[in-house]
Design a protein around this motif. Structure first.
Motif, PDB file in Angstrom:
ATOM      1  N   GLY A 141      50.556 -13.933  72.492  1.00  0.00           N
ATOM      2  CA  GLY A 141      49.158 -13.702  72.153  1.00  0.00           C
ATOM      3  C   GLY A 141      48.617 -14.773  71.228  1.00  0.00           C
ATOM      4  O   GLY A 141      47.474 -15.213  71.368  1.00  0.00           O
ATOM      5  N   ALA A 142      49.459 -15.227  70.294  1.00  0.00           N
ATOM      6  CA  ALA A 142      49.036 -16.275  69.363  1.00  0.00           C
ATOM      7  C   ALA A 142      48.794 -17.582  70.084  1.00  0.00           C
ATOM      8  O   ALA A 142      47.895 -18.340  69.710  1.00  0.00           O
ATOM      9  CB  ALA A 142      50.092 -16.461  68.271  1.00  0.00           C
ATOM     10  N   GLY A 143      49.574 -17.865  71.127  1.00  0.00           N
ATOM     11  CA  GLY A 143      49.394 -19.106  71.873  1.00  0.00           C
ATOM     12  C   GLY A 143      48.017 -19.202  72.498  1.00  0.00           C
ATOM     13  O   GLY A 143      47.333 -20.233  72.382  1.00  0.00           O
ATOM     14  N   GLU A 144      47.585 -18.125  73.128  1.00  0.00           N
ATOM     15  CA  GLU A 144      46.252 -18.105  73.733  1.00  0.00           C
ATOM     16  C   GLU A 144      45.168 -18.201  72.663  1.00  0.00           C
ATOM     17  O   GLU A 144      44.250 -19.029  72.755  1.00  0.00           O
ATOM     18  CB  GLU A 144      46.073 -16.816  74.531  1.00  0.00           C
ATOM     19  N   ALA A 145      45.280 -17.377  71.617  1.00  0.00           N
ATOM     20  CA  ALA A 145      44.257 -17.345  70.582  1.00  0.00           C
ATOM     21  C   ALA A 145      44.208 -18.649  69.789  1.00  0.00           C
ATOM     22  O   ALA A 145      43.127 -19.108  69.406  1.00  0.00           O
ATOM     23  CB  ALA A 145      44.507 -16.164  69.644  1.00  0.00           C
ATOM     24  N   ALA A 146      45.372 -19.252  69.530  1.00  0.00           N
ATOM     25  CA  ALA A 146      45.410 -20.501  68.762  1.00  0.00           C
ATOM     26  C   ALA A 146      44.729 -21.623  69.527  1.00  0.00           C
ATOM     27  O   ALA A 146      44.018 -22.445  68.936  1.00  0.00           O
ATOM     28  CB  ALA A 146      46.853 -20.881  68.440  1.00  0.00           C
ATOM     29  N   ASN A 147      44.936 -21.677  70.822  1.00  0.00           N
ATOM     30  CA  ASN A 147      44.266 -22.698  71.630  1.00  0.00           C
ATOM     31  C   ASN A 147      42.754 -22.486  71.630  1.00  0.00           C
ATOM     32  O   ASN A 147      41.982 -23.442  71.485  1.00  0.00           O
ATOM     33  CB  ASN A 147      44.809 -22.671  73.058  1.00  0.00           C
ATOM     34  N   MET A 148      42.323 -21.247  71.793  1.00  0.00           N
ATOM     35  CA  MET A 148      40.889 -20.969  71.810  1.00  0.00           C
ATOM     36  C   MET A 148      40.259 -21.228  70.436  1.00  0.00           C
ATOM     37  O   MET A 148      39.135 -21.721  70.348  1.00  0.00           O
ATOM     38  CB  MET A 148      40.635 -19.539  72.275  1.00  0.00           C
ATOM     39  N   ALA A 149      40.996 -20.902  69.367  1.00  0.00           N
ATOM     40  CA  ALA A 149      40.478 -21.153  68.023  1.00  0.00           C
ATOM     41  C   ALA A 149      40.317 -22.640  67.767  1.00  0.00           C
ATOM     42  O   ALA A 149      39.307 -23.088  67.206  1.00  0.00           O
ATOM     43  CB  ALA A 149      41.424 -20.548  66.984  1.00  0.00           C
ATOM     44  N   LYS A 150      41.312 -23.417  68.182  1.00  0.00           N
ATOM     45  CA  LYS A 150      41.242 -24.862  67.999  1.00  0.00           C
ATOM     46  C   LYS A 150      40.078 -25.442  68.786  1.00  0.00           C
ATOM     47  O   LYS A 150      39.339 -26.306  68.305  1.00  0.00           O
ATOM     48  CB  LYS A 150      42.567 -25.490  68.419  1.00  0.00           C
ATOM     49  N   TYR A 151      39.867 -24.971  70.013  1.00  0.00           N
ATOM     50  CA  TYR A 151      38.747 -25.436  70.834  1.00  0.00           C
ATOM     51  C   TYR A 151      37.420 -25.096  70.162  1.00  0.00           C
ATOM     52  O   TYR A 151      36.550 -25.967  69.982  1.00  0.00           O
ATOM     53  CB  TYR A 151      38.813 -24.793  72.219  1.00  0.00           C
ATOM     54  N   ALA A 152      37.262 -23.839  69.783  1.00  0.00           N
ATOM     55  CA  ALA A 152      35.991 -23.392  69.198  1.00  0.00           C
ATOM     56  C   ALA A 152      35.696 -24.112  67.891  1.00  0.00           C
ATOM     57  O   ALA A 152      34.563 -24.521  67.627  1.00  0.00           O
ATOM     58  CB  ALA A 152      36.025 -21.882  68.975  1.00  0.00           C
ATOM     59  N   ALA A 153      36.719 -24.293  67.065  1.00  0.00           N
ATOM     60  CA  ALA A 153      36.517 -24.950  65.778  1.00  0.00           C
ATOM     61  C   ALA A 153      36.183 -26.421  65.945  1.00  0.00           C
ATOM     62  O   ALA A 153      35.332 -26.960  65.222  1.00  0.00           O
ATOM     63  CB  ALA A 153      37.766 -24.779  64.909  1.00  0.00           C
ATOM     64  N   GLY A 154      36.844 -27.088  66.882  1.00  0.00           N
ATOM     65  CA  GLY A 154      36.546 -28.492  67.133  1.00  0.00           C
ATOM     66  C   GLY A 154      35.108 -28.698  67.581  1.00  0.00           C
ATOM     67  O   GLY A 154      34.416 -29.605  67.098  1.00  0.00           O
ATOM     68  N   GLU A 155      34.656 -27.863  68.501  1.00  0.00           N
ATOM     69  CA  GLU A 155      33.276 -27.970  68.974  1.00  0.00           C
ATOM     70  C   GLU A 155      32.283 -27.658  67.855  1.00  0.00           C
ATOM     71  O   GLU A 155      31.279 -28.353  67.674  1.00  0.00           O
ATOM     72  CB  GLU A 155      33.059 -27.013  70.152  1.00  0.00           C
ATOM     73  N   ALA A 156      32.564 -26.600  67.092  1.00  0.00           N
ATOM     74  CA  ALA A 156      31.656 -26.208  66.010  1.00  0.00           C
ATOM     75  C   ALA A 156      31.585 -27.283  64.934  1.00  0.00           C
ATOM     76  O   ALA A 156      30.515 -27.554  64.378  1.00  0.00           O
ATOM     77  CB  ALA A 156      32.119 -24.881  65.407  1.00  0.00           C
ATOM     78  N   CYS A 157      32.716 -27.905  64.648  1.00  0.00           N
ATOM     79  CA  CYS A 157      32.755 -28.950  63.622  1.00  0.00           C
ATOM     80  C   CYS A 157      31.930 -30.161  64.032  1.00  0.00           C
ATOM     81  O   CYS A 157      31.124 -30.673  63.242  1.00  0.00           O
ATOM     82  CB  CYS A 157      34.204 -29.355  63.356  1.00  0.00           C
ATOM     83  N   VAL A 158      32.121 -30.626  65.250  1.00  0.00           N
ATOM     84  CA  VAL A 158      31.380 -31.797  65.728  1.00  0.00           C
ATOM     85  C   VAL A 158      29.873 -31.528  65.682  1.00  0.00           C
ATOM     86  O   VAL A 158      29.087 -32.366  65.234  1.00  0.00           O
ATOM     87  CB  VAL A 158      31.832 -32.179  67.151  1.00  0.00           C
ATOM     88  N   LYS A 159      29.474 -30.349  66.130  1.00  0.00           N
ATOM     89  CA  LYS A 159      28.044 -30.012  66.137  1.00  0.00           C
ATOM     90  C   LYS A 159      27.495 -29.895  64.717  1.00  0.00           C
ATOM     91  O   LYS A 159      26.368 -30.325  64.427  1.00  0.00           O
ATOM     92  CB  LYS A 159      27.828 -28.712  66.912  1.00  0.00           C
ATOM     93  N   ALA A 160      28.278 -29.314  63.813  1.00  0.00           N
ATOM     94  CA  ALA A 160      27.817 -29.153  62.437  1.00  0.00           C
ATOM     95  C   ALA A 160      27.644 -30.506  61.751  1.00  0.00           C
ATOM     96  O   ALA A 160      26.649 -30.743  61.050  1.00  0.00           O
ATOM     97  CB  ALA A 160      28.802 -28.286  61.652  1.00  0.00           C
ATOM     98  N   VAL A 161      28.615 -31.380  61.943  1.00  0.00           N
ATOM     99  CA  VAL A 161      28.528 -32.713  61.337  1.00  0.00           C
ATOM    100  C   VAL A 161      27.353 -33.481  61.915  1.00  0.00           C
ATOM    101  O   VAL A 161      26.575 -34.113  61.183  1.00  0.00           O
ATOM    102  CB  VAL A 161      29.845 -33.488  61.539  1.00  0.00           C
TER     103      VAL A 161
END
Length: 376
Positions: free
Chosen positions: A303-323
């Motif tokens: 379960g962590a494998g799926e969630a960790a990948n999705m978290a990394k994806y979501a955070a990367g996109e959110a970070c780029v947009k915020a910056v």
């Protein structure tokens, strides 16, 4: 899983935020690392019997996020306690734990992590660094690239492959390689990205290691590898969320004060709404990161494998947009050294690229979650 942080988590977040505020952007990362170690923040995820805090990746992600929000993230938090410390704590021998965990917990020892190779990219099955037995010793041969902090690390946890005696297939194994081991060479990579932690290419030329350099069971394979990779993804999400929060805070302060037509520019919806959207995206990414950390800390590796990948994806996109939105909010000032946002344009993209690209995460979700056929 509780969606509201406990008082203990809130206290940790406030304390680390205060530490980050004391140091701030442009501070000496060595001093910050040392102070964070003395205060017990670097090893919050490591076992108490080895000097750690007895917590998990959830607590460590709070530490990195808050330091990032203060403008002074510590990249080696992703590597030393999160990946290497976790792997050794879960799979290391008693001797390895005694040798490494106390130092990793208080910051007096550092460990790098070497998996990426020039020709393998995101395909871990193409790793060509091999380990073969020579009596009771191991001999490692291969190359690694984009390995962070090797020059300041006491050792590097190297991912190699050994031959399965039963099937003849190569399987991943993890080895502790001390920095000055003969045959273990490093070359700095000239990066446009400005960061305290340097990137290196490594060559291993018949590096001889004793039998006890192997971490865990040589037949465990992917289980031990992903024990380190899932925390890496979670911590990369924390790194990205902290960076995004830092950029957003600067933009909000500027939008409140900057007046052009009688009112602060933040009163205009064209400015306010994109900043609000950036905040929402960062908050959503944090929730997924916390879910991933919770699953990992409770032992649900799948379960962590799926969630960790999705978290990394979501955070990367959110970070780029915020910056991007923060820089745009400041206009020309967003590109000046005074405000310190321009350097984040390049840094933010790291979260989209490393440790696995967003395209490979979409592949993972397509295949593993949605059950769609592979394209490769």
């Amino acid at each position: 899983m509780a969606t509201i942080e406990t008082d203990e988590y809130k206290s940790l977040r406030e304390a680390v935020a205060a530490l980050g505020k004391r140091h701030g952007p442009g501070s000496d990362p060595t001093q910050l690392w040392s102070e964070a170690g003395k205060l017990g923040y670097l090893g919050v995820n490591l076992p108490e019997e080895y000097g750690g805090g007895g917590g998990g990746i959830f607590e460590l992600s709070i530490v990195l996020e808050e330091l990032g929000a203060a403008g002074c993230p510590l990249l080696m938090l992703v590597v030393s306690p999160a990946i290497c410390g976790t792997v050794i704590a879960r799979f290391g021998t008693d001797a390895q734990k005694q040798q490494w965990l106390p130092g990793l917990a208080d910051g007096t020892r550092l460990m790098a992590f070497g998996i990426t190779e020039p020709d393998a990219g995101s395909n871990s099955h193409r790793i060509t660094t091999t380990a073969r037995k020579d009596g009771t010793d191991w001999l490692l041969t291969g190359r690694k690239v984009f390995i962070s902090g090797v020059d300041i690390a006491d050792a590097t946890l190297i991912v190699g492959r050994t031959e399965d005696a039963r099937t003849g297939r190569l399987k991943p194994c993890l080895f502790i390689v001390p920095r000055d081991t003969p045959g273990f060479a490093r070359r700095p990579i000239d990066m446009e990205l400005s960061a305290a932690e340097k990137q290196f290419e490594l060559t291993l030329d018949d590096v001889r290691l004793p039998a006890d350099a192997l971490v865990g069971d040589e037949d465990a394979g992917l289980l031990q590898l992903f024990a380190g990779l899932n925390p890496e993804r979670i911590m990369t999400a924390a790194f990205a969320i902290g960076m995004g929060r830092h950029a957003l805070a600067k933009a909000i302060e500027y939008a409140r004060d900057r007046t052009v037509w009688n009112t602060p520019i933040g009163a205009h919806q064209a400015i306010a709404h994109p900043l609000a959207q950036a905040h929402i995206d960062l908050e959503l990414a944090r929730l997924m990161m916390q879910k991933a950390a919770h699953l990992y800390d409770t032992g649900d590796d799948m379960g962590a494998g799926e969630a960790a990948n999705m978290a990394k994806y979501a955070a990367g996109e959110a970070c780029v947009k915020a910056v991007d939105q923060a820089v745009h909010t400041l206009g020309g000032n967003g590109l000046t050294r005074e405000y310190g946002l321009a350097r984040l344009i390049t840094a933010a993209r790291v979260a989209r690229i490393a440790p696995v690209s967003r395209e490979m995460i979409l592949n993972y979700v397509s295949h593993q979650t949605l059950g769609l056929p592979k394209s490769y």
